[in-house]
Design an enzyme around this catalytic site. Structure first.
Site, mmCIF file in Angstrom:
data_model
loop_
_atom_site.group_PDB
_atom_site.id
_atom_site.type_symbol
_atom_site.label_atom_id
_atom_site.label_comp_id
_atom_site.label_asym_id
_atom_site.label_seq_id
_atom_site.Cartn_x
_atom_site.Cartn_y
_atom_site.Cartn_z
ATOM 1 C CG HIS A 1 -2.015 -0.929 1.246
ATOM 2 N ND1 HIS A 1 -3.209 -0.681 0.620
ATOM 3 C CD2 HIS A 1 -2.121 -2.166 1.789
ATOM 4 C CE1 HIS A 1 -4.013 -1.708 0.783
ATOM 5 N NE2 HIS A 1 -3.379 -2.629 1.487
ATOM 6 C CB THR B 1 13.270 -5.316 3.654
ATOM 7 O OG1 THR B 1 14.627 -5.169 4.117
ATOM 8 C CG2 THR B 1 12.350 -5.532 4.844
ATOM 9 C CE LYS B 2 18.319 -2.748 2.337
ATOM 10 N NZ LYS B 2 19.607 -2.178 2.834
#
Length: 207
Positions: free
Chosen positions: A133, A184-185
């Protein structure tokens, strides 16, 4: 309790055990496969008749597995894949051969999709979401636009319990993701990673 009644109760308990520990399905003796294989064929056919899901050969699905795949959000499953109880998958998702997804996992392909390579193992409670989002302050989060880059998970990857993987991530072949990590990576091939946010802590090729 009569012998037939006891046999039926034992069979229902066996089905419940398989739903939570689907690896046992591939160790069943012929006398159990005689009822387990038709049971699985019926479950998978019922799903395929109402969702755009395609199963490979010799797969196992728990009876309460939630598979949702509208047209354009297909779920494609390779051979000898197994899915445990209480998991949710929403396409588009492509799954290779010999992939296992344990109980209580949640995978949503967003628009761009999730791709999982052969022989990858996903432990219980893993969350993989290929969308996100917006977070601008001019309107509530639930009214924000949604973006989707997609997630790629390589082959022979081991994803530990309660791991979270965010949109846009690629995990290289043979990587290991430690329990509770938040990825996240991108993850290099053979890497061992852990933490929140996850970071590289080792390499499988190094003793």
């Amino acid at each position: 309790m009569s012998t037939p009644e006891r046999s039926e109760r034992l069979r229902e308990q066996h089905k419940r055990r398989l739903a939570w520990m689907p690896g046992l399905y591939y160790r069943l003796k012929p006398k159990h496969l005689s009822w387990a294989e038709p049971w699985q064929q019926a479950l998978q056919q019922a799903v395929s008749e109402v969702e755009t899901v395609r199963f490979g050969q010799h797969c196992f699905i728990a009876p309460d597995l939630a598979l949702f795949a509208e047209p354009g959000r297909d779920i494609e499953i390779g051979d000898r894949c197994m899915f445990a109880a209480g998991s949710f998958l929403h396409g588009p998702i492509q799954i290779g051969n010999e992939v296992s997804i344990n109980h209580g996992c949640s995978l949503d392909g967003g628009r761009a999709g999730i791709r999982i390579g052969d022989q990858t193992r996903i432990a219980h409670g893993v969350s993989i979401y290929a969308f996100n989002h917006g977070m601008a302050l001019d309107q509530p989060v639930y009214q924000q636009g949604v973006s989707s880059k997609g997630i790629v998970i390589g082959k022979d990857v081991w994803i530990g319990a309660r791991v979270g993987i965010v949109d846009g991530v690629t995990i290289g072949d043979h990587a290991v993701i430690g329990m509770g990590a938040v990825v996240t990576k991108d993850v290099p091939p053979y890497a061992k990673i852990a933490g929140n946010p996850a970071r590289v802590i080792g390499d499988r090729r190094t003793p």
